[in-house]
Design an enzyme around this catalytic site. Structure first.
Site, mmCIF file in Angstrom:
data_model
loop_
_atom_site.group_PDB
_atom_site.id
_atom_site.type_symbol
_atom_site.label_atom_id
_atom_site.label_comp_id
_atom_site.label_asym_id
_atom_site.label_seq_id
_atom_site.Cartn_x
_atom_site.Cartn_y
_atom_site.Cartn_z
ATOM 1 C CE LYS A 174 25.817 37.796 59.385
ATOM 2 N NZ LYS A 174 24.877 37.480 58.316
ATOM 3 C CE1 TYR A 192 30.273 41.106 61.757
ATOM 4 C CE2 TYR A 192 30.299 43.004 60.292
ATOM 5 C CZ TYR A 192 29.612 42.147 61.143
ATOM 6 O OH TYR A 192 28.280 42.333 61.366
#
Ligand code: COA
Length: 283
Positions: A164, A149
């Protein structure tokens, strides 16, 4: 999968190396001849992991308790690794923080806690590592542990998704910037892997069966599979791979494909359906 000496004498630091996927990677690196630096917040967890790894593989393991959100502590980790082993060849940015929450309910501090762990922590460790590598004349590998994701985004884990995604951008940026120093920077994007920490934080009761139905491979990942991929990316044989993010999720993130829901049909029903469509307009 690999020769027993694939990582012989390489010195590899793993943040969050005492538990979960970090621990699995540590075990495998050690079995393939690496010397390790395990860094995370809890000394007792690190000591236990180090003791078991030493016993199993005979590897040399240094433990270094730290919070990756503290840049000086991260710098000190690189320093103590060099004092003990003379050098550091690899860094795995694996330490993470995450939890499920409605984004509008999050405090600024909650957002910061995750982003500073994942994004800032990876930045602090990568730059401390690179300064060391550049000073000794170059040659090293960074491996960032992401999630799929990072590029699809995901509801209810917004701080983690943002962080991330930032680490993915950092992976590609630094791969170019530090190639001249012989530093490779790659990433692994796992789908769901059943580790105690991830399951406890991110897998509500009853959700696992539902999650499983959305994985084409029909099962969750095994930590040792991720560890094998990490070994490959850290090894000298992967010397021409940099700036890459390798997904390991059994096909999970590609389930957005428009007709993928049809994979649940048996072949005879699928053929009947497709033949009906081919036959033309229905009355
Ligand atoms: N939902 C909403 N907010 C949360 C939360 C949750 N489940 N858990 C923590 N927070 C908030 C806290 O309330 C606090 O904000 P506040 O000061 O405004 O109340 C802030 O986050 C910091 O929390 P704190 O308890 O001080 O923890 P920390 O900074 O040591 O923790 C975390 C960092 C939050 C990321 C924690 O989950 C952690 O340490 N995780 C490490 C392991 C991990 O998550 N691994 C990932 C496995 S997939």
């Amino acid at each position: 999968m690999f020769r027993d000496d694939l990582l012989r004498d390489k010195v590899i630091a793993i943040t969050g190396g005492g538990t979960g996927l970090g621990r699995s990677m540590a075990e495998r690196f050690a079995a393939l001849g690496a010397r390790l630096v395990l860094a995370s917040r809890r000394r007792e967890v690190l000591e236990r992991a180090a003791g078991e790894i030493r016993q199993r593989s005979g590897a040399e393991v240094l433990v270094h308790p730290l919070d990756v959100r503290d840049p000086q502590a991260v710098e000190a980790m690189v320093h103590s690794a060099c004092e003990r082993f003379g050098r550091l060849d690899g860094l795995v940015n694996n330490a993470a923080g995450n939890f499920l929450a409605r984004t509008e309910s999050l405090s600024a501090n909650a957002f910061d806690a995750v982003v500073r762990t994942v994004l800032h922590g990876s930045f602090y460790a990568s730059t401390a590592f690179a300064r060391h590598v550049i000073a000794r004349g170059g040659g090293g590998v960074i491996l960032n542990i992401l999630t799929t994701y990072a590029w699809t985004g995901s509801a209810f884990v917004v701080p983690s998704a943002c962080a991330k995604a930032g680490v993915l951008a950092m992976t590609r940026s630094l791969a170019v910037e530090w190639a001249r120093h012989g530093i490779r920077v790659n990433a692994i994007a796992p789908g769901p892997f059943p580790t105690e920490g991830a399951w406890q934080r991110l897998m509500p009761p009853g959700f696992a069966e539902q999650a499983l139905r959305r994985i084409p491979a029909g099962r969750f990942g095994r930590p040792e599979e991720l560890a094998e991929l990490a070994c490959f990316l850290l090894a000298d044989g992967a010397a021409y791979i940099t700036g890459e993010c390798v997904t390991i999720d059994g096909g999970r993130w590609l389930m957005a494909g428009e007709f993928n829901a049809l994979i649940g049909m048996d072949p005879a029903s699928a053929d009947a359906l497709f033949a009906m469509l081919r036959a033309g307009p229905r009355s």
